[in-house]
Design a protein around this motif. Structure first.
Motif, PDB file in Angstrom:
ATOM      1  N   LYS A  45      -7.441  -6.563   3.227  1.00 13.36           N
ATOM      2  CA  LYS A  45      -7.801  -7.546   4.251  1.00 13.36           C
ATOM      3  C   LYS A  45      -8.573  -8.686   3.591  1.00 13.36           C
ATOM      4  CE  LYS A  45     -11.364  -4.266   5.770  1.00 13.36           C
ATOM      5  NZ  LYS A  45     -10.819  -3.093   5.037  1.00 13.36           N
ATOM      6  N   TRP A  64      -0.833 -12.621   7.088  1.00  8.58           N
ATOM      7  CA  TRP A  64      -0.228 -11.294   7.215  1.00  8.58           C
ATOM      8  C   TRP A  64      -0.288 -10.591   5.863  1.00  8.58           C
ATOM      9  CZ3 TRP A  64       0.969  -9.117  11.684  1.00  8.58           C
ATOM     10  CH2 TRP A  64       1.307  -9.916  12.787  1.00  8.58           C
ATOM     11  N   HIS A 108      -0.113   4.939   7.321  1.00  8.38           N
ATOM     12  CA  HIS A 108      -0.382   4.500   8.692  1.00  8.38           C
ATOM     13  C   HIS A 108      -0.245   5.686   9.643  1.00  8.38           C
ATOM     14  CE1 HIS A 108      -0.248   0.457   6.992  1.00  8.38           C
ATOM     15  NE2 HIS A 108      -0.751   0.025   8.124  1.00  8.38           N
ATOM     16  N   TYR A 143       2.688  -4.003   8.672  1.00  6.25           N
ATOM     17  CA  TYR A 143       2.074  -5.321   8.526  1.00  6.25           C
ATOM     18  C   TYR A 143       0.739  -5.336   9.251  1.00  6.25           C
ATOM     19  CZ  TYR A 143       5.200  -4.913  12.496  1.00  6.25           C
ATOM     20  OH  TYR A 143       5.880  -4.408  13.586  1.00  6.25           O
ATOM     21  N   ASP A 144      -0.239  -6.002   8.668  1.00 11.78           N
ATOM     22  CA  ASP A 144      -1.549  -6.219   9.285  1.00 11.78           C
ATOM     23  C   ASP A 144      -1.789  -7.708   9.417  1.00 11.78           C
ATOM     24  OD1 ASP A 144      -2.048  -3.528   9.368  1.00 11.78           O
ATOM     25  OD2 ASP A 144      -3.677  -3.542   7.879  1.00 11.78           O
ATOM     26  N   GLU A 201      -9.400  -6.874   9.422  1.00  8.14           N
ATOM     27  CA  GLU A 201      -8.100  -6.484   9.961  1.00  8.14           C
ATOM     28  C   GLU A 201      -8.182  -6.632  11.472  1.00  8.14           C
ATOM     29  OE1 GLU A 201      -5.735  -2.474  11.125  1.00  8.14           O
ATOM     30  OE2 GLU A 201      -7.066  -2.335   9.401  1.00  8.14           O
ATOM     31  N   GLY A 250      -2.682  -4.427  13.474  1.00  8.63           N
ATOM     32  CA  GLY A 250      -1.668  -3.926  12.555  1.00  8.63           C
ATOM     33  C   GLY A 250      -0.590  -3.169  13.293  1.00  8.63           C
TER      34      GLY A 250
END
Length: 562
Positions: A265, A405, A425, A451-452, A459, A462
């Motif tokens: 991030k 992103w 994730h 994708y975040d 962040e 996401g």
């Protein structure tokens, strides 16, 4: 006619002035000695609730710091609606009250304009989100709060069942499974302002219960979800802050974010990218560097431009202690003055000095920090130091927003605790098409369609494209070393649903609390939640969590071990 609370009272030469506060702000009231309500006005104290009627007049001595500073109200009627105890802290924006005191009396804290304005901003953000998604043909649908425990992420909060002895519900960590089932059900475009719960260690930007803007779409790929989301974020910034966000947003692969910024991030409001100087030390005889490089380690650094004279040895020692919290063994510093100086300069060869200056493009008064060791530690410690230095040197401008992103996250990460690869994730994240064949054979080099969205180093949200093919999902479970019994027990109903014609789908969740934090310029998530918990997950105001009666425990078939 006005209603509100007495914020402040002053008696100046017989004239009584009262600052009356309500949700919209503060206005000054004036009561003259001949007024029949004068004696009542004298008895008023801070936080008494009153209503007044009167005439709006121009103030003789105007107050430019108040929104209503050009006028006051000459009172003709005054009614005391309720008295108040003396508050435990002064209800002003610049309060010096301890946070614990403010949280214990949160209903008083909310009266402060600073907190109230943040809650108003949160409302505006939520309204802007709902209006935008409604315009994009999304349906807002609620999903259950009492769910099944699927322990593949953080710890669940568990709720014992009275009716079904010995069984438990779990509070949702996110509506992940349910929103995917809505796609199976043909809803196509869903969203929800969803309450979520995670029993995890807390910090300034994390709470045990938090709110997500949860979004899912059918028949989409990564670009579709990311394109819609960045338009949504741009809409919120325009509506709430009047800030124009340039689209499309920058995209950065996960590996590049770690390589250049030491974080997934990255904060791009300032420079100071991490630079690799391993090549400069390829023939080094400095023992600790040589040993690290022989073990496949690296040596990386960051250049703090024109700052050598700003950092004394004492300040550098503080930076050294800081990186040690990220498992760095130490911190090398160099200063570019008339010649190169610093902690290891006497050990450097002439060639190494020249190589360092050339690789890092050093100029007069530049400061360099170097860390040596394994890849992850070096990147993480320098990434954290980079952010600390930016704050210390005030390199970040107020109301400066940098969005991007971060894409192509690893599918797996190795858990030392469990001795296996776990989902980076969650188990339903779709791998890159080209990596499906590697799920069982090369887990450390598999990447996902995840994708975040990152705002100013946070962040903000996401998501991913989900697995819709039951065969790929089975392969993913196998890669995670889940047995058939594990799968059936944790996800049985969901796996069955995937076999009934699941469309390709994907989505993401935005952190509403964190987004509000960013748009209100606070670093404390508790400021943007009406009734937050402390860092120990307790509510000082309502005094929870608390004990319950033996009868309640008996009904739930639970016994407390002492």
């Amino acid at each position: 006619t006005l209603y509100g609370w007495v914020s402040k009272k002053r008696n100046l030469g017989g004239l009584i002035f009262i600052d009356l506060r309500d949700r919209s702000g503060i206005v000054q009231l004036v009561i003259r000695p001949e007024n029949k309500y004068y004696e009542l006005a004298e008895t008023l104290k801070n936080e008494y609730v009153i209503t007044v009627s009167g005439t709006v007049v121009e103030r003789e001595s105007k107050n430019e710091k108040m929104a209503t500073g050009e006028i006051e109200v000459e009172v003709t009627e005054l009614t005391l609606l309720n008295e108040a105890l003396e508050p435990p802290f002064q209800i002003t924006d610049n309060t010096n009250a301890l946070e614990d005191t403010r949280l214990k009396y949160r209903y008083l804290d909310i009266r402060r304009g600073e907190i109230k304005e943040k809650l108003e901003t949160r409302h505006k953000i939520t309204l802007a989100i709902r209006n935008f998604l409604n315009g994009e043909d999304f349906l807002e649908i609620e999903t259950p709060i009492l769910c099944k425990s699927t322990p593949e992420g953080a710890r669940d909060y568990l709720v014992p069942s009275r009716v079904n002895k010995g069984t438990f519900y779990a509070l949702p960590q996110s509506p992940q499974i349910f929103k995917q089932l809505l796609m199976v059900g043909g809803i196509e475009r869903y969203f929800q302002i969803a309450k979520c719960f995670r029993d995890e260690d807390l910090r300034a930007d994390r709470q045990p219960e938090f709110t997500q803007v949860d979004i899912e779409m059918s028949f989409v790929e990564e670009d579709d979800v990311m394109g819609l989301t960045e338009k949504l974020i741009a809409h919120v910034f325009k509506e709430v802050k009047g800030v124009e966000i340039s689209l499309p947003l920058q995209r950065m692969k996960y590996d590049d974010a770690i390589k250049n910024y030491g974080s997934d991030k990255p904060d791009l409001r300032f420079d100071m990218a991490i630079q690799d100087v391993t090549e400069a030390f390829k023939n080094t005889e400095i023992t600790f560097i040589k040993d690290a490089l022989e073990k496949n380690g690296i040596i990386n650094g960051i250049v703090v431009k024109d700052a050598a004279d700003k950092y004394s040895r004492k300040e550098i020692d503080k930076c050294t202690d800081f990186v040690k919290t990220y498992k760095a063994t130490g911190l090398i510093y160099l200063k570019k003055e008339a010649e190169l100086t610093g902690s290891i300069v006497k050990l450097l060869t002439k060639e190494e000095k020249e190589n360092i200056v050339d690789i890092l493009h050093l100029e007069e008064n530049d400061l360099v920090f170097l860390v040596v060791g394994d890849y992850n530690m070096v990147k993480t410690s320098l990434g954290a130091l980079r952010c600390k230095l930016a704050k210390d040197l005030r390199l970040i401008k107020e109301n400066d927003y940098k969005l991007l992103w971060v894409t192509d996250f690893p599918t797996f990460e190795y858990s030392e605790e469990e001795g296996r690869f776990v989902a980076c994730h969650h188990p339903f994240t779709a791998p890159k098409d080209e990596d499906i064949e590697k799920l069982l054979t090369d887990k450390s080099h598999c990447y996902s369609k995840a994708y975040d969205i990152v705002i100013n180093g946070y962040e903000a949200g996401g998501g991913s494209i989900r697995i819709h093919d039951a065969k790929v999902q089975e392969k993913m479970f196998e890669a995670l070393e889940l047995t058939n019994d594990d799968i059936e027990q944790k996800f049985g109903f969901f796996v069955r649903a995937l076999k009934y014609g699941t469309p390709p789908h994907g989505g993401l969740a935005l952190g509403l609390d964190r987004l509000t934090m960013l748009l209100t310029n606070t670093e404390n998530i508790r400021d943007v939640i009406a009734f937050p918990k402390t860092a120990s997950a307790s509510d000082l105001m309502s005094e929870c969590p608390n004990t319950v009666s033996d009868d309640q425990l008996k009904e739930l078939h639970i016994k407390i071990e002492k």
